[in-house]
Design an enzyme around this catalytic site. Structure first.
Site, PDB file in Angstrom:
ATOM      1  N   SER A  63       0.146  74.508   0.661  1.00  0.00           N
ATOM      2  CA  SER A  63       0.495  74.183  -0.725  1.00  0.00           C
ATOM      3  C   SER A  63       2.008  74.089  -0.881  1.00  0.00           C
ATOM      4  CB  SER A  63      -0.057  75.249  -1.670  1.00  0.00           C
ATOM      5  OG  SER A  63      -1.471  75.300  -1.625  1.00  0.00           O
ATOM      6  N   ALA A 157      -3.504  71.354  -3.172  1.00  0.00           N
ATOM      7  CA  ALA A 157      -2.534  72.437  -3.320  1.00  0.00           C
ATOM      8  C   ALA A 157      -2.980  73.386  -4.422  1.00  0.00           C
ATOM      9  CB  ALA A 157      -1.155  71.874  -3.645  1.00  0.00           C
ATOM     10  N   LYS A 158      -2.905  74.689  -4.136  1.00  0.00           N
ATOM     11  CA  LYS A 158      -3.231  75.698  -5.153  1.00  0.00           C
ATOM     12  C   LYS A 158      -1.933  76.032  -5.876  1.00  0.00           C
ATOM     13  CE  LYS A 158      -5.842  80.045  -5.615  1.00  0.00           C
ATOM     14  NZ  LYS A 158      -6.995  79.512  -6.383  1.00  0.00           N
ATOM     15  N   ALA A 159      -1.574  75.167  -6.816  1.00  0.00           N
ATOM     16  CA  ALA A 159      -0.299  75.262  -7.507  1.00  0.00           C
ATOM     17  C   ALA A 159      -0.478  75.893  -8.880  1.00  0.00           C
ATOM     18  CB  ALA A 159       0.329  73.880  -7.652  1.00  0.00           C
ATOM     19  N   TYR A 163      -3.062  75.022 -12.891  1.00  0.00           N
ATOM     20  CA  TYR A 163      -3.906  75.934 -13.645  1.00  0.00           C
ATOM     21  C   TYR A 163      -3.660  75.887 -15.148  1.00  0.00           C
ATOM     22  CZ  TYR A 163      -6.255  77.532  -9.568  1.00  0.00           C
ATOM     23  OH  TYR A 163      -7.073  77.570  -8.448  1.00  0.00           O
TER      24      TYR A 163
END
Length: 320
Positions: A63, A157-159, A163
């Protein structure tokens, strides 16, 4: 200890929770320029163990690479820092939140002048959707908020910025008295929950949306795919029309926080018999047997927190 207590790892040092501060001018506060992970440490007969720590750190670093966040950290050393943080808080079972973010230097959309900072938080966190949800399932709605197109935000990507969309989905569901919302992709096909991947079962076949449908490549999702193979349950990655959820025999969410949680209704349409189905239960049982150390860890998913020579002593002293 619970959320708001204990020690936090920040840029190589352990600090008290109350002292883990950043400047209000930090880039991440204004522009969401951070990437993060969510992992869990579980109790096993051999002591505390983090589930798939290497996969979580790899995705965190992936990410960061996508967002051009040059942090200079070594993966193995960062994994050791996670274990150090758990030990410092004397946990056996806990949730783990590693985070990389752009800190304080200057403000403007261009982030390159801002340093990349690192932190690791750990705290107690039970079943995300509630303990009862693991057996009885949850009621969900299809959200009016959809996931972004792949050339808008990188879903892989866990951005932290991604969220903001998840918050809209979750808040809408909460205000409408649902446990969770399901987002559709830009074409109107099933994508995922606000923070969970989704699986459908029909006629004994498990189907889950592919990465191209604007989903995060979930680590628990990957575990379920592997466990289905171990159990001889057929599974395919295939685009799901919205209505396929209504006529599924079973539906379930997966995620580090949600673990394996059945869905009993979507948009007030009962799924199957309205209870946890046999395929979901089989996957769920095998998952909890693995993380609880009740069956051999044949895939090498569990990373011990405490050295074996100290397991007994640490376990006796642990607070959780």
């Amino acid at each position: 200890m619970s959320f708001g207590q204990g020690r936090i790892w920040m840029n190589g040092d352990l600090v008290d929770w109350a002292d883990a501060r950043i400047h209000i001018g930090s880039h991440v506060v204004h522009y969401g320029s951070g990437v993060f992970e969510g992992a869990r440490s579980y109790r096993t007969p051999d002591g505390a163990a983090v589930f798939r720590l290497d996969a979580h750190v790899r995705r965190l670093f992936d990410s960061a690479k996508i967002y051009r966040m040059d942090h200079g950290l070594d993966a193995e050393e960062f994994e050791d820092a996670v274990l150090e943080t758990i030990r410092a808080n004397r946990y056996r079972a806990c949730y783990v939140r590693p985070l990389l973010y752009r800190g304080y230097h200057s403000l403007g959309v261009n982030p390159f002048s801002c340093p990349v900072e690192a932190a690791i938080l750990v705290w107690e966190w039970g079943a995300y959707l509630g303990e009862e949800a693991l057996e009885h399932g949850v009621d969900v709605q299809v959200s009016s908020w959809g996931r972004g197109a792949p050339n808008r935000f990188p879903a892989v990507a866990k951005a932290t910025a991604n969220y903001a969309n998840s918050q809209l989905i979750k808040m809408e569901a909460t205000l409408n008295d649902y446990a969770e919302g399901i987002a559709l992709d830009p074409r109107g096909f099933v994508s995922e929950g606000s923070g969970q991947n989704i699986f459908a079962v029909r006629d004994g076949m498990i189907t889950t949306p592919p990465l191209a449908d604007s989903i995060l490549p979930g680590i628990t999702r990957d575990v379920v795919i592997t466990l289905a193979g171990d159990l001889g349950i057929p599974l395919r990655e295939e685009t799901l029309p919205r209505e396929s959820m209504y006529i599924a025999d079973e539906l379930f969410f997966t995620g580090t926080a949600a673990e394996i949680s059945p869905i009993r209704s979507v948009d007030k349409i009962t799924i199957g018999s309205g209870t946890r189905g046999p395929v979901t239960e089989a996957i769920q049982r095998r998952f909890f047997d693995v993380i609880g150390g009740r069956v051999p860890d044949t895939h090498g998913w569990l990373r011990p927190v405490y050295p074996k020579t100290r397991v007994a002593a640490e376990a006796n002293e642990a607070t959780v």
